[in-house]
Design an enzyme around this catalytic site. Structure first.
Site, PDB file in Angstrom:
ATOM      1  N   HIS A 170     -23.814   9.613  45.596  1.00 23.35           N
ATOM      2  CA  HIS A 170     -25.159   9.006  45.652  1.00 23.35           C
ATOM      3  C   HIS A 170     -25.132   7.484  45.822  1.00 23.35           C
ATOM      4  O   HIS A 170     -24.219   6.804  45.365  1.00 23.35           O
ATOM      5  CB  HIS A 170     -25.920   9.344  44.364  1.00 23.35           C
ATOM      6  CG  HIS A 170     -25.297   8.710  43.149  1.00 23.35           C
ATOM      7  ND1 HIS A 170     -25.686   7.479  42.693  1.00 23.35           N
ATOM      8  CD2 HIS A 170     -24.304   9.125  42.331  1.00 23.35           C
ATOM      9  CE1 HIS A 170     -24.964   7.165  41.620  1.00 23.35           C
ATOM     10  NE2 HIS A 170     -24.121   8.156  41.384  1.00 23.35           N
ATOM     11  N   HIS A 223     -15.090   4.293  58.916  1.00 23.93           N
ATOM     12  CA  HIS A 223     -14.493   5.632  59.014  1.00 23.93           C
ATOM     13  C   HIS A 223     -14.010   6.054  57.626  1.00 23.93           C
ATOM     14  O   HIS A 223     -13.114   5.416  57.069  1.00 23.93           O
ATOM     15  CB  HIS A 223     -13.333   5.600  60.013  1.00 23.93           C
ATOM     16  CG  HIS A 223     -12.607   6.895  60.153  1.00 23.93           C
ATOM     17  ND1 HIS A 223     -11.491   7.032  60.937  1.00 23.93           N
ATOM     18  CD2 HIS A 223     -12.832   8.135  59.632  1.00 23.93           C
ATOM     19  CE1 HIS A 223     -11.045   8.273  60.870  1.00 23.93           C
ATOM     20  NE2 HIS A 223     -11.848   8.968  60.078  1.00 23.93           N
TER      21      HIS A 223
HETATM   22  O1  JB2 Z   1     -12.714   2.004  76.259  1.00 27.58           O
HETATM   23  C1  JB2 Z   1     -12.402   3.196  76.312  1.00 27.58           C
HETATM   24  C2  JB2 Z   1     -11.157   3.716  75.823  1.00 27.58           C
HETATM   25  N1  JB2 Z   1     -10.081   3.150  75.226  1.00 27.58           N
HETATM   26  C3  JB2 Z   1      -9.207   4.152  74.975  1.00 27.58           C
HETATM   27  N2  JB2 Z   1     -13.267   4.107  76.861  1.00 27.58           N
HETATM   28  C4  JB2 Z   1     -12.969   5.430  76.967  1.00 27.58           C
HETATM   29  N3  JB2 Z   1     -13.880   6.248  77.508  1.00 27.58           N
HETATM   30  N4  JB2 Z   1     -11.798   5.945  76.516  1.00 27.58           N
HETATM   31  C5  JB2 Z   1     -10.924   5.092  75.952  1.00 27.58           C
HETATM   32  N5  JB2 Z   1      -9.710   5.327  75.423  1.00 27.58           N
HETATM   33  C6  JB2 Z   1      -9.148   6.681  75.317  1.00 27.58           C
HETATM   34  O2  JB2 Z   1      -9.363   7.127  73.978  1.00 27.58           O
HETATM   35  C7  JB2 Z   1      -7.656   6.827  75.544  1.00 27.58           C
HETATM   36  O3  JB2 Z   1      -7.338   6.887  76.912  1.00 27.58           O
HETATM   37  C8  JB2 Z   1      -7.376   8.155  74.825  1.00 27.58           C
HETATM   38  O4  JB2 Z   1      -7.542   9.277  75.670  1.00 27.58           O
HETATM   39  C9  JB2 Z   1      -8.447   8.208  73.729  1.00 27.58           C
HETATM   40  C10 JB2 Z   1      -7.880   8.038  72.324  1.00 27.58           C
HETATM   41  O5  JB2 Z   1      -7.271   9.235  71.987  1.00 27.58           O
HETATM   42  P1  JB2 Z   1      -6.370   9.431  70.688  1.00 27.58           P
HETATM   43  O6  JB2 Z   1      -6.131  10.878  70.530  1.00 27.58           O
HETATM   44  O7  JB2 Z   1      -5.210   8.516  70.756  1.00 27.58           O
HETATM   45  O8  JB2 Z   1      -7.268   8.847  69.495  1.00 27.58           O
HETATM   46  P2  JB2 Z   1      -8.747   9.216  69.046  1.00 27.58           P
HETATM   47  O9  JB2 Z   1      -9.468   7.934  68.951  1.00 27.58           O
HETATM   48  O10 JB2 Z   1      -9.342  10.277  69.859  1.00 27.58           O
HETATM   49  O11 JB2 Z   1      -8.527   9.838  67.594  1.00 27.58           O
HETATM   50  C11 JB2 Z   1      -7.957   9.084  66.534  1.00 27.58           C
HETATM   51  O12 JB2 Z   1      -8.945   8.843  65.541  1.00 27.58           O
HETATM   52  C12 JB2 Z   1      -9.498  10.049  64.979  1.00 27.58           C
HETATM   53  C13 JB2 Z   1     -10.619   9.658  64.033  1.00 27.58           C
HETATM   54  C14 JB2 Z   1      -6.789   9.900  65.966  1.00 27.58           C
HETATM   55  O13 JB2 Z   1      -6.129   9.130  64.995  1.00 27.58           O
HETATM   56  C15 JB2 Z   1      -7.301  11.183  65.362  1.00 27.58           C
HETATM   57  O14 JB2 Z   1      -6.235  11.894  64.744  1.00 27.58           O
HETATM   58  C16 JB2 Z   1      -8.394  10.875  64.330  1.00 27.58           C
HETATM   59  N6  JB2 Z   1      -8.912  12.109  63.780  1.00 27.58           N
END
Ligand code: JB2
Length: 213
Positions: free
Chosen positions: A140, A149
């Site tokens: 709460h 996050h």
């Molecule tokens: O400016 C951007 C950009 N910068 C990086 N625009 C767009 N559209 N995409 C962007 N990316 C992309 O984000 C990268 O090319 C990559 O495909 C993606 C990041 O993927 P990753 O699996 O490394 O991290 P995430 O942010 O999806 O997830 C993280 O955070 C979550 C909360 C991980 O640590 C997860 O395990 C976690 N659950």
């Protein structure tokens, strides 16, 4: 009866976070038309196509796609790209994943991801672009800033305040009324019993500041 009654939405990001977000958005009733990624290589992410880079977003908006969700896990990046989406005129809905329990009194900003099983209790305020991750708890009267996050399984007791873009990692516990500054990282499994300043990494039981970021 269509199974996507909320309409069309584009997701920004095609990584691990985006996969979970896409599944949750579908569950909530959105028609996820695709995602954009820094790597435009044609592929699919959680069953939807990678359309291209963020350069495609202006065209999608002009073609009538009204909604977008920024699914980038990095807090500062998510806040910045989320702001661009607002400038382009997209609506930025928030969603609750399956099994999440959120008090009707909670004030939720734009583009907030409430992941499966999260619990958010009465009179808490959640800033734009926050992530309340899987099975996290916010009790709460919490106040969470923009692009915070709260990691999987983390538990924030009552009246905890977390500053903008801070990351409370997996499995942390924060006792009541503690204040955590902005742009701070609290390492996985830490126990926060004292306030933490802005711009530091802290961890341990009890959580202690290790260094500035
Ligand atoms: O400016 C951007 C950009 N910068 C990086 N625009 C767009 N559209 N995409 C962007 N990316 C992309 O984000 C990268 O090319 C990559 O495909 C993606 C990041 O993927 P990753 O699996 O490394 O991290 P995430 O942010 O999806 O997830 C993280 O955070 C979550 C909360 C991980 O640590 C997860 O395990 C976690 N659950």
């Amino acid at each position: 009866m269509p199974n996507d009654p909320l309409g069309e939405i584009v997701v920004i990001g095609a990584g691990g976070h985006a996969k979970v977000v896409i599944e949750c958005l579908r569950h909530a009733g959105w028609n996820v038309i695709g995602c954009t990624d820094a790597d435009p290589t044609p592929r699919s992410c959680a069953g939807v196509p990678v359309i291209g880079t963020d350069d495609a977003l202006g065209r999608l908006r002009s073609e009538g796609v009204a909604n977008a969700f920024c699914a980038l896990g990095a807090n500062r990046l998510r806040e910045r790209v989320g702001g661009k989406l607002q400038d382009l005129g997209f609506a930025l809905p928030s969603y609750q994943g399956p099994g999440a329990i959120v008090s009707s009194t909670v004030r939720i900003g734009a583009g907030v991801a409430i992941m499966p099983g999260a619990v958010i209790n009465i009179d808490t305020v959640i800033g734009d672009f926050a992530i309340i991750n899987t099975n996290a708890n916010v009790d709460h009267d919490g106040v969470l800033g923009r692009a915070v996050h709260v990691g999987p399984g983390a538990a924030l007791a009552g009246e905890v305040v977390v500053g903008d873009r801070s990351f409370i990692a997996t499995g942390c516990a924060v006792i009541p009324q503690r204040r955590i500054g902005a742009d701070t990282i609290v390492g996985a499994g830490s126990v926060v019993v004292r306030d933490l300043p802005s711009g530091v990494i802290a961890f341990g039981n009890p959580a202690r500041v290790q260094r500035e970021l």
